[in-house]
Design an enzyme around this catalytic site. Structure first.
Site, PDB file in Angstrom:
ATOM      1  N   HIS A   1      43.988  35.933  43.526  1.00 22.90           N
ATOM      2  CA  HIS A   1      42.806  36.624  43.014  1.00 22.90           C
ATOM      3  C   HIS A   1      43.209  37.738  42.046  1.00 22.90           C
ATOM      4  O   HIS A   1      42.645  37.888  40.957  1.00 22.90           O
ATOM      5  CB  HIS A   1      42.018  37.186  44.217  1.00 22.90           C
ATOM      6  CG  HIS A   1      40.709  37.796  43.858  1.00 22.90           C
ATOM      7  ND1 HIS A   1      39.993  38.592  44.720  1.00 22.90           N
ATOM      8  CD2 HIS A   1      39.972  37.731  42.731  1.00 22.90           C
ATOM      9  CE1 HIS A   1      38.876  38.989  44.134  1.00 22.90           C
ATOM     10  NE2 HIS A   1      38.839  38.487  42.927  1.00 22.90           N
TER      11      HIS A   1
ATOM     12  N   GLU B   1      44.396  36.146  38.935  1.00 23.19           N
ATOM     13  CA  GLU B   1      43.258  35.690  38.110  1.00 23.19           C
ATOM     14  C   GLU B   1      42.723  36.848  37.255  1.00 23.19           C
ATOM     15  O   GLU B   1      42.388  36.674  36.090  1.00 23.19           O
ATOM     16  CB  GLU B   1      42.156  35.129  39.032  1.00 23.19           C
ATOM     17  CG  GLU B   1      40.853  34.803  38.327  1.00 23.19           C
ATOM     18  CD  GLU B   1      39.639  35.384  39.043  1.00 23.19           C
ATOM     19  OE1 GLU B   1      38.847  36.094  38.383  1.00 23.19           O
ATOM     20  OE2 GLU B   1      39.482  35.132  40.256  1.00 23.19           O
ATOM     21  N   HIS B   2      42.653  38.049  37.838  1.00 29.71           N
ATOM     22  CA  HIS B   2      42.199  39.212  37.067  1.00 29.71           C
ATOM     23  C   HIS B   2      43.234  39.626  36.019  1.00 29.71           C
ATOM     24  O   HIS B   2      42.889  39.991  34.904  1.00 29.71           O
ATOM     25  CB  HIS B   2      41.962  40.409  38.005  1.00 29.71           C
ATOM     26  CG  HIS B   2      40.647  40.361  38.734  1.00 29.71           C
ATOM     27  ND1 HIS B   2      39.656  41.304  38.531  1.00 29.71           N
ATOM     28  CD2 HIS B   2      40.148  39.496  39.642  1.00 29.71           C
ATOM     29  CE1 HIS B   2      38.617  41.026  39.307  1.00 29.71           C
ATOM     30  NE2 HIS B   2      38.886  39.929  39.997  1.00 29.71           N
TER      31      HIS B   2
ATOM     32  N   GLU C   1      36.528  45.313  45.041  1.00 28.08           N
ATOM     33  CA  GLU C   1      35.696  44.113  45.113  1.00 28.08           C
ATOM     34  C   GLU C   1      35.766  43.523  46.531  1.00 28.08           C
ATOM     35  O   GLU C   1      34.753  43.146  47.121  1.00 28.08           O
ATOM     36  CB  GLU C   1      36.180  43.069  44.100  1.00 28.08           C
ATOM     37  CG  GLU C   1      35.356  41.791  44.141  1.00 28.08           C
ATOM     38  CD  GLU C   1      35.960  40.631  43.345  1.00 28.08           C
ATOM     39  OE1 GLU C   1      35.487  39.505  43.521  1.00 28.08           O
ATOM     40  OE2 GLU C   1      36.901  40.854  42.551  1.00 28.08           O
TER      41      GLU C   1
END
Length: 1026
Positions: free
Chosen positions: A102, A105-106, A203
């Site tokens: 994750h 991905e950012h 998040e």
């Protein structure tokens, strides 16, 4: 963006196989026909064609290829749709909870070899006419999709995406910003305490505050305990700070390789061009590797297991004593067996969908809980699928009872099977989903095939849905007990079953905060003074980098001159049926008919207004005519694509204190079912059943639960609605029908022991709303079927004519606007005007059990037709991209934030899953100062225009054409006029509107924050605390 399989795939399992036949994009031959000319074995730009298959159901041709040198897999779906899509996905199988896929991905989207500027991903949003751009981290893959209708734009975006995933910079600074870092609370003050910061960190803190998400995560981790599914791919907040920058780079090197990649393209652009660009810009630089990312099958348990987890209490729960969740989850077969997957997802719907299903009857109707558990039904997002069934909102004492009911219901299904009519209704639903055309068909396809293809299943087989339907019918014919045998095998005899319960713990948030504090201290204790100094210096460096004006000139961009100067006109015809005005719009709807009716609520007594959303839910779910609610649900499934009633608050396009209020009836059906669809509406108008208090209680509980669950997901929408409440009459109505006021109202109703008074309000509301005197209708259908549809609509109007009454409006000032602006006279929309309305300033805080905030400030400006509206729209996009994104997300660590100009004349600032509250309000103010200072360039303005136009020109499905005009009275001429104003916006306009509307002395604004307990706000008397 972290995506949990369960929720996503339920929407996509019966992919809305939406087809767009752009009849108006005539070419010598269709894209699907041209693609049939490829031959297996043919070599194109380093790829070899493996298979070519026509998929007539979906009007497309699938071409499967592999890359010779690296083994990368490729699927192209050629179809006459101008909204072309690209996606690349990698199998990412983490083995710990640090959230490495994750955070990666950012971070890959923060700059690459060819495009080294900071954050090219967000910058491209303003340099293209993209219709979709995002990235998703699932449990076992990471996907990067975009779509656009412009060929040049497609090449630009493809170039940026390829460079980002294969050649990212992965700078340490980007890792700190996006992943996690230790930093002084105030980065400019070395004496302020050290805290954890980072976009993904915040998040995931937000995601874990959502009890439904939390439960789904635990369930998956515990049902598949032996490999990658036992960890949180998005990152467990307290494990995220264990990830190092080195580990991140290593994960990229091993997983983001063409040998571990699957490329997907869709639409009417030629395949050769895509292959050439992908080969030249990326794949030619790689050799084949063995990625070794396969997910092994989960070893089967020899006996069922039970487990328990806790969560935070829900302040909005209808009954505080009933906050337990219990669910049984079963491990099923491998998802690469397409037909088995199809059968099991159908079986799942038969077992749980709608009031006729056995589990609905057994679990929902006895009112043991408020709704099914957040995870329910078939889930094909993991290598081996699962099926889950359970309840949320139940008392602890009922746990054993629910387990018994589940086991008993499975026995009953094995014994009794399913009615043939229910199976037909489901197959009818699949037929409709294949005919209905949405605008994001390519994205739906990419998501639909992602999991199966990820585990080397055949994506083409997955697309041939009617083959599965035919095989299903045949198998059922040969063995009528086919489905019962599956239930026996997968549910009764299955020892790999997890029973998971979840209960609230009053101290849950406190424990989470304490655990975070301990983790923090553990990190801080190892730091020497020189380390602390280094952290402070790095914090300043990051702040300086975030504050620098970025040079994005290396990125490709469209120009404003690439935008079409005029819009396509949507022809509509005005007619009437039984004295009710009707708008007819001929569209290539693929044999579907779409019906809408707008009924205003001008004559409704004020005391009934809060009950209207409940009326909208109940009217289609309590039975009508000769049908009880179960039969009504069955007929709706069998004869329509769905029937719904929803509240509408439509601000006037010329005056802020004028609006239309009403409910919208919407339904669709296959052409052959038109008479049946209108018969169902007639029965709801003439003889709805409002006599079953027990049924109403089920609907009330489900609505209240759904509203309460929705806040952690859409908190920014609730904050904006509340902040705009005192700025216009339409804003006030929107808050009472769809804001926090409605959430609280439904909670009150759910707490009532006696609903008889509520039941009595429903027929009173019905006689005011379902009155042909306050109605107008719209029909979208094919030219061949329009006269038939008009005839059926006429019959419907004759059937319900007995409901026509002339009643006095409740508000004195009713303004009539012609439905056909060119005709001048004729039928009209009746708007409510409040000429003496006084907007007022108000700041509201809602204390909710979340660790993050949702912040909004709204300012009253001008309506849609005003000359300044275009300038404010461009200003909002520019402030978001050039200032607010940096302040709120990069520096502040919120998941999102920005400004938007709304059709109701309200300019809104917002933040989403934000660790800050009052500080974000000052970021909004700084944004206004930035705009007033005029420190923006012509390039900034052009980018903001591109961004506005990509929204204005986003594709519209045939079912929705003509709706702006039907609902809001916004004609094509008005849209063209707005378009010309957008083109004309310049530096002077933007400076002028920033000062005139957003400057401190000029504005009337409202503020709202939803978030955790807040002492600063409590001590400040200017806030109203809820």
């Amino acid at each position: 963006m972290f995506r949990q399989g369960k929720t996503v795939l339920q929407k996509l399992r019966y992919l809305s196989l939406n087809r767009q036949q752009h009849a108006w994009r005539l070419k010598s031959s269709s894209a699907a026909e041209r693609a049939l000319q490829y031959q297996p074995g043919q070599r194109i730009h380093g790829f070899t064609v493996k298979e070519v298959a026509a998929v007539p159901d979906l009007f497309l041709t699938a071409v499967k290829l592999t890359h010779d040198k690296t083994g990368a897999q490729y699927l192209h779906t050629a179809r006459d749709d101008s909204n072309n899509l690209f996606s690349v996905q990698f199998r990412t199988t983490p083995m710990d909870n640090t959230g490495v896929p994750h955070i990666l991905e950012h971070t890959v989207l923060c700059g690459s070899e060819k495009y080294p500027c900071r954050d090219p991903f967000f910058k491209m949003l303003n340099r293209s006419l993209t219709t979709f751009m995002n990235a998703f981290t699932a449990s076992d893959y990471t996907m990067y999709p975009f779509s656009t209708q412009n060929g040049k734009d497609f090449q630009n975006l493809l170039s940026v995406y390829l460079d980002a995933v294969f050649f990212p910079c992965l700078r340490e600074q980007d890792f700190w910003q996006e992943g996690w870092r230790l930093e002084n609370e105030n980065p400019t003050d070395p004496d302020s305490p050290l805290v954890f910061k980072g976009v993904v960190f915040n998040e995931m803190k937000g995601a874990f505050s959502d009890n439904e998400r939390l439960y789904a995560q635990h369930l998956q981790n515990k049902l598949y305990p032996d490999h990658t599914y036992s960890v949180v791919s998005g990152g467990e907040p307290l494990a995220i700070p264990d990830l190092s920058w080195e580990q991140l780079k290593h994960f990229h090197a091993t997983h983001y390789h063409p040998s571990n990649a699957r490329f997907f393209t869709y639409g009417d652009l030629p395949l050769e061009q895509h292959l050439k660009q992908i080969e030249e810009e990326a794949l030619s630089r790689f050799d084949r590797t063995d990625p070794n990312t396969q997910v092994p099958s989960q070893p089967h348990w020899s006996s069922p297991r039970e487990d328990h987890v806790t969560c935070g209490p829900d302040a909005l729960a209808p009954d505080p004593a009933k906050q337990n969740t219990l669910c049984m989850s079963y491990l099923l077969g491998d998802i690469t067996d397409t037909f088995e997957g199809f059968t099991l997802s159908l079986l799942s719907s038969l077992m749980i969908s709608g009031p006729n299903s056995p589990f609905y009857k057994a679990l929902i109707e006895p009112k043991i809980g408020t709704d099914f558990s957040s995870v329910v039904g078939y889930d094909g997002s993991t290598k081996e699928a699962s099926f889950s069934i359970g309840l949320q909102g139940m008392a602890e004492d009922d746990i054993e009872r629910v387990k018994q009911i589940i086991n008993q219901t499975i026995e009953d299904i094995i014994m009794n099977g399913f009615e043939e009519e229910r199976i037909e209704a489901l197959l009818h639903k699949i037929e409709i989903q294949m005919k209905h055309q949405s605008t994001s068909f390519g994205l739906s396809l990419a998501s639909y095939i992602a999991s199966c293809w990820n585990h080397d299943g055949d994506p083409v087989e997955l697309l041939q849905i009617s083959d599965s339907v035919a095989k299903f019918r045949q198998t059922l014919k040969e063995n009528p007990r086919f489905l019962q045998d599956k239930v026996q095998h997968y549910f009764k005899e299955n020892t790999h079953r997890l029973t998971l319960s979840m209960s609230p713990d009053e101290a849950y948030l406190e424990k989470q905060a304490k655990a975070e504090e301990e983790k923090l201290q553990q990190k801080i204790q190892t730091l020497s003074d020189s380390h602390k100094k280094e952290i402070y210096d790095k914090g300043l460096e990051l702040l300086a980098a975030q504050s620098q004006t970025q040079d994005a000139s290396c990125l490709p961009a469209l120009k404003v001159s690439d935008i079409e100067p005029t819009i396509n006109i949507t022809p509509v015809e005005m007619g009437a049926a039984g004295g009710v005005p009707v708008q007819y719009c001929e569209q290539p709807t693929n044999g579907m008919v779409y019906f809408r009716a707008m009924c205003n609520l001008n004559t409704l007594p004020e005391d009934l207004r809060l009950y209207v959303p409940l009326f909208c839910t109940a009217i289609t779910k309590m039975g009508c005519g000769g049908l009880d609610y179960r039969q009504q649900a069955q007929q709706m499934e069998l004869r329509t694509g769905g029937m719904s009633v929803s509240t509408q608050v439509i601000p006037d396009s010329t005056q802020l204190d004028m609006y239309e209020q009403g409910v919208l009836l919407f339904s669709s059906c296959l052409e052959r079912n038109l008479p049946h669809m209108f018969q169902l509406w007639s029965d709801m108008f003439n003889s709805p059943h409002f006599d079953d208090e027990e049924r109403l209680r089920v609907l009330v509980m489900m609505s209240a639960q759904e509203l309460a669950n929705g806040i952690s997901y859409s908190g920014h929408m609730y904050a904006m609605t509340r902040a705009g409440r005192n700025l216009s009459p339409a804003g006030e109505l929107a808050e009472s029908l769809g804001g926090m006021e409605q959430v609280k109202f439904m909670k009150r109703i759910a707490e009532m022991s006696d609903l008889s008074q509520v039941l009595r309000t429903l027929p009173r509301i019905k006689k005011h709303l379902f009155n042909p005197d306050n109605m107008r209708c719209a029909v979208n259908a094919t030219p061949q079927k329009m006269s038939d549809a008009a005839g059926q609509l006429d019959n419907f109007m004759k059937d319900v004519a007995g409901n026509r009454r002339e009643r006095k409006p409740v508000r004195p000032n009713i303004i009539e606007r012609p439905l056909d602006p060119l005709a001048g006279s004729g039928p009209s929309r009746k708007l409510i005007s409040e000429p003496n309305y006084q907007p007022c300033q108000m700041k509201t805080f809602f204390a909710l059990p979340f660790p993050v905030n949702f912040v909004s400030e709204c300012i009253r400006t001008v309506p849609f037709s005003h000359d300044d509206y275009a300038s404010l729209s461009v200003l909002a996009r520019m402030m978001t991209a050039k200032f607010l994104h940096g302040e709120i997300r990069e520096k502040g660590g919120a998941y999102g934030g920005g400004a938007k100009m709304g059709g109701g004349g309200v300019f809104s600032f917002y933040s989403y899953r934000d660790p800050n509250s009052v500080q974000t309000l000052s970021a909004f103010r700084k944004g206004v100062d930035w705009a007033k200072s005029g420190q923006f360039t012509q390039q900034d303005i052009d980018e903001a225009k591109l961004s506005v136009f990509s929204a204005v020109d986003s594709p519209v499905a045939p079912s929705d054409k003509g709706m702006g005009r039907f609902l809001s009275g916004i004609t094509d001429e008005m849209k063209q006029n707005y378009r010309e104003k957008l083109f004309a916006v310049d530096h002077k306009h933007l400076l002028d509107v920033a000062g005139r509307y957003l400057g401190v002395g000029q504005r009337t604004c409202g503020v709202a924050i939803l978030g955790p307990e807040n002492d600063t706000i409590k001590k400040d008397p200017s806030w109203i605390v809820k």
